[in-house]
Write a protein that holds these residues in place. Structure first.
Motif, PDB file in Angstrom:
ATOM      1  N   UNK A  15       0.663  -1.293  -0.009  1.00  0.00           N
ATOM      2  CA  UNK A  15       0.064   0.101   0.050  1.00  0.00           C
ATOM      3  C   UNK A  15       0.869   1.372   0.024  1.00  0.00           C
ATOM      4  N   UNK A  16       1.854   1.380   0.970  1.00  0.00           N
ATOM      5  CA  UNK A  16       2.662   2.432   1.002  1.00  0.00           C
ATOM      6  C   UNK A  16       3.849   2.234   0.083  1.00  0.00           C
ATOM      7  N   UNK A  17       4.038   2.469  -0.841  1.00  0.00           N
ATOM      8  CA  UNK A  17       4.820   2.405  -2.058  1.00  0.00           C
ATOM      9  C   UNK A  17       4.923   3.450  -3.121  1.00  0.00           C
ATOM     10  N   UNK A  18       6.364   3.745  -3.827  1.00  0.00           N
ATOM     11  CA  UNK A  18       6.521   4.818  -4.539  1.00  0.00           C
ATOM     12  C   UNK A  18       5.242   4.964  -5.924  1.00  0.00           C
ATOM     13  N   UNK A  19       5.157   6.077  -6.126  1.00  0.00           N
ATOM     14  CA  UNK A  19       3.893   6.269  -7.218  1.00  0.00           C
ATOM     15  C   UNK A  19       4.923   7.420  -7.849  1.00  0.00           C
ATOM     16  N   UNK A  20       4.157   7.846  -8.974  1.00  0.00           N
ATOM     17  CA  UNK A  20       4.500   9.007  -9.895  1.00  0.00           C
ATOM     18  C   UNK A  20       4.338  10.244  -9.301  1.00  0.00           C
TER      19      UNK A  20
END
Length: 417
Positions: A222-227
């Motif tokens: 859920x808590x992950x790198x995004x654009x």
């Protein structure tokens, strides 16, 4: 079955941490249940003491009773919620979930959820107890953070939180009461940070009780790198600026160090035209007045998805807490690949590896904090630092890792009954 007890469900750092551990255990095929005062949202395995209007009123009455009990004794309004007398709480010793449980797992139980009498009745059941500490209250005469007072190392009295500190004041009385009821429990005390575990091992109330350090956990899927750019567009945030995030449940709380953040920004060598700030949490206009750089106030965000977006929009997070255990905000930001800057206090230096995935500043120094902010923003290896932040969380705070440590502890307590 493991029964977790927490006043809050998805509110506050301790409530969030308790719910996350419950979920992690379920994913690891451990039979787990969570009993809270009031549900924040429907969730598998989570139950509430407040099942109807009458029970909700009783919960509110317990909270009010706690505060009214302490009100005439408080030193000033600033300490009103920093000391818990634990005079009012629910008797849950006969609750069906408590009766069914093989392990009782306590989390943050103050503000009218459980009293000292409630704990006495729970401990008298003879079931193994695990208590995850989210502050210092378990081993003090009532304060959640001692603010430099060392009385808990010998015996609490002359409490600095009280209007009239005395030798036999309420901190002395609570200390004595805890000493009595702790002797009835087969208990293990777990601290999310080595810093807090070190205090447990020194405190007079708990030095003789089994204790260890197991960190809080986080859902790294859920808590992950995004654009970053896509999220900034979605949130109407500037795409070309350096964005610094400050997040706190209550920004007005002096312990969160917001004033140091503001002072540090004024001292950085970063061009004001290059930097803007995102503020997340409960705040008022006065805290934003005369701020040295433009501010984007995001308010109080309650969903995890919105939190993930805020962390990903930021280039870094600053956590200038003066006292803290293992802040969820640092863990969450780093899991999203966002480097962190914080003071060398509590469990923060255990989370941030200096100049590897962030920066550790000298406690209480706005100058040192400014240098940290500048270093992170100007560091040529920023991409590597972001990768390091994510890797630290995956290798230390992932659900499966933390759940396995608790499973081992539960098994040990049950085996040695």
């Amino acid at each position: 079955m493991v029964l977790h007890l927490s006043n809050f469900h998805l509110e506050g750092g301790a409530g969030v941490a308790a719910a996350r551990l419950h979920r992690a255990l379920l994913k690891s095929n451990v039979e787990s249940a969570l009993l809270v005062s009031t549900l924040t949202a429907e969730e598998p395995g989570v139950s509430s003491l407040s099942q109807n209007a009458l029970q909700s009123k009783k919960a509110l009455a317990r909270f009010i009773g706690e505060r009214l009990y302490f009100y005439p004794q408080e030193k000033d309004p600033a300490v009103r919620f920093a000391f818990s007398p634990a005079e009012f709480g629910a008797d849950i010793s006969n609750h069906p979930l408590v009766q069914q449980a093989d392990i009782i797992h306590l989390h943050w139980i103050n503000f009218g959820f459980l009293s000292l009498d409630s704990l006495d009745k729970l401990f008298s059941l003879g079931k193994p107890v695990v208590w995850t500490l989210h502050d210092m209250w378990t081993f003090t005469g009532g304060c959640h953070y001692s603010r430099g007072c060392g009385n808990y190392l010998t015996h609490c009295h002359y409490c600095p939180y009280l209007a009239k500190p005395e030798e036999y004041d309420i901190s002395f009385q609570q200390f004595e009461r805890k000493q009595d009821i702790y002797g009835k429990a087969k208990m293990a005390l777990i601290s999310p940070s080595h810093w807090l575990d070190g205090l447990v091992k020194k405190a007079a109330l708990t030095a003789h009780i089994e204790s260890a350090c197991i960190p809080n956990c986080i859902d790294t899927e859920l808590f992950r790198p995004l654009d970053k750019i896509a999220i900034r567009k979605k949130l109407n945030l500037p795409e070309s600026k350096k964005l610094i995030l400050f997040a706190g449940a209550n920004i007005a709380d002096p312990r969160k160090g917001f004033k140091y953040f503001r002072q540090a920004l004024a001292k950085t060598g970063v061009l004001v035209s290059e930097v803007e700030v995102m503020v997340l949490g409960k705040a008022n206009a006065a805290f934003m007045a005369s701020f040295p750089v433009p501010v984007h106030y995001l308010g109080k965000i309650s969903t995890s998805e919105a939190m993930v977006e805020a962390y990903n929009a930021a280039d870094m997070i600053v956590v200038p807490s003066l006292e803290d255990n293992l802040p969820n905000t640092i863990m969450e930001a780093m899991s999203c690949g966002t480097p962190a800057v914080g003071f060398a206090t509590g469990g923060i230096p255990e989370m941030i590896d200096h100049q590897v995935n962030g920066y550790i500043a000298l406690q209480g120094s706005d100058q040192s904090l400014a240098e940290g902010i500048e270093w992170v923003l100007h560091d040529e290896n920023n991409a590597k630092m972001s990768q390091n932040a994510r890797a630290k969380v995956l290798g230390t705070y992932a659900e499966s890792l933390v759940a396995a440590q608790y499973q081992q502890l539960y098994q040990s307590l049950l085996t040695h009954e």
